[in-house]
Design an enzyme around this catalytic site. Structure first.
Site, PDB file in Angstrom:
ATOM      1  N   CYS A  27       0.811  -1.223   0.000  1.00  0.00           N
ATOM      2  CA  CYS A  27       0.000   0.000   0.000  1.00  0.00           C
ATOM      3  C   CYS A  27       0.845   1.275   0.000  1.00  0.00           C
ATOM      4  CB  CYS A  27      -0.896   0.014   1.228  1.00  0.00           C
ATOM      5  SG  CYS A  27       0.074  -0.010   2.727  1.00  0.00           S
ATOM      6  N   ASP A  29       2.469   2.509   2.562  1.00  0.00           N
ATOM      7  CA  ASP A  29       2.557   3.147   3.875  1.00  0.00           C
ATOM      8  C   ASP A  29       3.930   2.921   4.496  1.00  0.00           C
ATOM      9  OD1 ASP A  29       0.018   4.005   3.596  1.00  0.00           O
ATOM     10  OD2 ASP A  29      -0.891   2.439   4.818  1.00  0.00           O
ATOM     11  N   CYS A  52      -2.467   3.056   7.820  1.00  0.00           N
ATOM     12  CA  CYS A  52      -3.895   2.947   8.080  1.00  0.00           C
ATOM     13  C   CYS A  52      -4.148   2.620   9.551  1.00  0.00           C
ATOM     14  CB  CYS A  52      -4.456   1.836   7.215  1.00  0.00           C
ATOM     15  SG  CYS A  52      -3.834   0.238   7.728  1.00  0.00           S
ATOM     16  N   CYS A  96      -0.844  -5.212   6.829  1.00  0.00           N
ATOM     17  CA  CYS A  96      -0.580  -4.057   7.690  1.00  0.00           C
ATOM     18  C   CYS A  96       0.218  -4.468   8.927  1.00  0.00           C
ATOM     19  CB  CYS A  96      -1.872  -3.401   8.128  1.00  0.00           C
ATOM     20  SG  CYS A  96      -3.015  -3.135   6.777  1.00  0.00           S
TER      21      CYS A  96
END
Ligand code: FES
Length: 119
Positions: A27, A29, A52, A96
């Site tokens: 993603c 991040d 996130c 994540c």
């Protein structure tokens, strides 16, 4: 949810003994973990993330799991441990939890490198 709403150990350690930054290829991040070591134990740990909600919650959990542990123990904290401690994560959010576990490992590696350089 609690770790998302009230993340623990968020911030930065200015005189950290090890710093690890990783990016998430899925993603984009980013996350940075700071550690302070004393007697081979993680005395203090903090994190900063541009990620996130799940990344924030997992980082918060990783720091809680790692604090007070011997370095070798902290190193073993896996992505799954983290997700499990949070009561599981939705499949699409599993990547994540990689960020936090990987950033912690990178911080420990950095600490070892710095120690070697000092010798
Ligand atoms: Fe990027 Fe969760 S969507 S870390």
């Amino acid at each position: 949810m609690d770790h998302f709403r009230n993340p623990r150990n968020m911030g930065e350690i200015p005189d950290a003994d090890g710093i690890g930054t990783v990016g998430n290829p899925v993603c984009g991040d980013m996350m940075t973990v700071y550690i302070k070591i004393r007697d081979n134990q993680i005395e203090d740990i903090k994190f900063k993330t541009f990620g996130c909600g799940a990344a924030i919650a997992t980082s918060s959990m990783v720091t809680e799991l790692a604090k007070g542990k011997e370095i070798t123990e902290a190193e073993k904290i896996s992505r799954l441990d983290v997700a499990d401690s949070l009561g599981g994560l939705p499949k699409v959010k599993m990547h994540c939890s990689n960020l936090a576990a990987d950033a912690l490992k990178a911080a420990i590696e950095d600490y070892r490198k710095r120690r070697k350089a000092k010798r």
